[in-house]
Design a protein around this motif. Structure first.
Motif, short mmCIF file in Angstrom:
data_model
loop_
_atom_site.label_atom_id
_atom_site.label_comp_id
_atom_site.label_asym_id
_atom_site.label_seq_id
_atom_site.Cartn_x
_atom_site.Cartn_y
_atom_site.Cartn_z
N GLN A 119 -42.94 28.80 -29.33
CA GLN A 119 -43.65 29.92 -29.96
C GLN A 119 -43.29 31.19 -29.20
O GLN A 119 -43.15 31.16 -27.98
N TYR A 120 -43.18 32.29 -29.95
CA TYR A 120 -43.04 33.58 -29.28
C TYR A 120 -43.60 34.65 -30.19
O TYR A 120 -43.80 34.44 -31.37
N TYR A 121 -43.88 35.80 -29.63
CA TYR A 121 -44.32 36.94 -30.42
C TYR A 121 -43.67 38.19 -29.89
O TYR A 121 -43.17 38.23 -28.77
N SER B 67 -44.30 42.57 -29.79
CA SER B 67 -45.29 43.61 -30.03
C SER B 67 -44.66 45.00 -30.14
O SER B 67 -45.35 45.93 -30.51
N ARG B 68 -43.38 45.12 -29.85
CA ARG B 68 -42.74 46.44 -29.90
C ARG B 68 -41.43 46.44 -30.67
O ARG B 68 -40.66 47.37 -30.58
N GLY B 69 -41.15 45.36 -31.39
CA GLY B 69 -40.00 45.34 -32.27
C GLY B 69 -38.67 44.92 -31.66
O GLY B 69 -37.67 44.93 -32.33
N MET B 70 -38.63 44.52 -30.41
CA MET B 70 -37.36 44.15 -29.77
C MET B 70 -37.38 42.72 -29.22
O MET B 70 -36.67 42.41 -28.29
N ALA B 71 -38.18 41.85 -29.80
CA ALA B 71 -38.31 40.50 -29.26
C ALA B 71 -37.08 39.65 -29.58
O ALA B 71 -36.44 39.81 -30.61
N ALA B 72 -36.77 38.75 -28.68
CA ALA B 72 -35.70 37.78 -28.87
C ALA B 72 -36.06 36.54 -28.07
O ALA B 72 -36.72 36.64 -27.03
N VAL B 73 -35.66 35.39 -28.55
CA VAL B 73 -35.90 34.15 -27.82
C VAL B 73 -34.69 33.24 -28.00
O VAL B 73 -34.06 33.22 -29.06
N LYS B 74 -34.32 32.54 -26.94
CA LYS B 74 -33.21 31.59 -26.96
C LYS B 74 -33.65 30.34 -26.22
O LYS B 74 -34.31 30.43 -25.18
N GLY C 273 -44.26 37.46 -25.71
CA GLY C 273 -44.83 36.29 -25.09
C GLY C 273 -44.12 35.05 -25.56
O GLY C 273 -43.52 35.03 -26.64
N VAL C 274 -44.17 34.02 -24.76
CA VAL C 274 -43.49 32.76 -25.11
C VAL C 274 -44.28 31.57 -24.59
O VAL C 274 -44.89 31.63 -23.51
N ARG C 275 -44.26 30.51 -25.38
CA ARG C 275 -44.81 29.21 -24.98
C ARG C 275 -43.84 28.13 -25.43
O ARG C 275 -43.32 28.19 -26.54
N LEU C 276 -43.64 27.14 -24.57
CA LEU C 276 -42.75 26.04 -24.90
C LEU C 276 -43.43 24.72 -24.58
O LEU C 276 -43.90 24.52 -23.46
N TRP C 277 -43.50 23.86 -25.58
CA TRP C 277 -44.00 22.50 -25.40
C TRP C 277 -42.82 21.56 -25.47
O TRP C 277 -41.95 21.69 -26.34
N PHE C 278 -42.77 20.63 -24.55
CA PHE C 278 -41.75 19.59 -24.54
C PHE C 278 -42.47 18.26 -24.42
O PHE C 278 -43.28 18.07 -23.51
N ASN C 279 -42.19 17.36 -25.35
CA ASN C 279 -42.84 16.04 -25.36
C ASN C 279 -44.37 16.19 -25.33
O ASN C 279 -45.07 15.49 -24.61
N ASP C 280 -44.86 17.16 -26.11
CA ASP C 280 -46.29 17.44 -26.28
C ASP C 280 -46.97 17.97 -25.01
O ASP C 280 -48.19 17.95 -24.92
N ILE D 70 -44.95 23.39 -21.07
CA ILE D 70 -44.17 23.52 -19.83
C ILE D 70 -43.84 24.98 -19.49
O ILE D 70 -43.47 25.26 -18.36
N ILE D 71 -43.95 25.88 -20.47
CA ILE D 71 -43.81 27.31 -20.20
C ILE D 71 -44.94 28.01 -20.95
O ILE D 71 -45.09 27.82 -22.15
N ASP D 72 -45.72 28.78 -20.22
CA ASP D 72 -46.85 29.49 -20.82
C ASP D 72 -46.88 30.91 -20.27
O ASP D 72 -47.42 31.17 -19.20
N ASP D 73 -46.24 31.82 -20.98
CA ASP D 73 -46.17 33.22 -20.56
C ASP D 73 -46.54 34.09 -21.76
O ASP D 73 -45.71 34.81 -22.31
N TRP D 74 -47.78 33.98 -22.20
CA TRP D 74 -48.27 34.60 -23.42
C TRP D 74 -48.78 36.01 -23.11
O TRP D 74 -49.98 36.27 -23.08
N ARG D 75 -47.85 36.91 -22.83
CA ARG D 75 -48.18 38.30 -22.52
C ARG D 75 -46.99 39.18 -22.86
O ARG D 75 -45.86 38.69 -23.00
N ASP D 76 -47.23 40.44 -23.01
CA ASP D 76 -46.13 41.39 -23.25
C ASP D 76 -45.29 41.51 -21.98
O ASP D 76 -45.84 41.57 -20.87
#
Length: 72
Positions: A40-42, A44-51, A1-8, A11-17
């Motif tokens: 933020q990201y999480y 759940s299966r050991g292969m997460a990556a974020v850029k 899952g990923v969430r991105l805040w820009f200027n508070d 703007i991206i809210d995809d908090w799911r596997d």
């Protein structure tokens, strides 16, 4: 899952596997101004990556160079 805040603002809210996907949103930047960014990201299966990428008509899509990122 990923969430991105820009200027508070969230703007991206995809908090799911999910598998590898690209999420994007468009923001306007003013030269010389600093903007708060929180990513933020999480995993759940050991292969997460974020850029965190950016691009502009005069800049090819690239990971944001560290020289443009600051701590508070």
């Amino acid at each position: 899952g990923v969430r991105l805040w820009f200027n508070d603002q969230l703007i991206i809210d995809d908090w799911r596997d999910h598998g590898f996907i690209e999420k994007y949103n468009k923001v306007t930047l003013q030269a010389g101004k600093r903007y708060p960014i929180k990513l933020q990201y999480y995993e759940s299966r050991g292969m997460a990556a974020v850029k965190l990428w950016w691009q502009h008509s005069s800049i090819a899509k690239q990971i944001i160079p560290q020289k443009y990122l600051f701590t508070q």
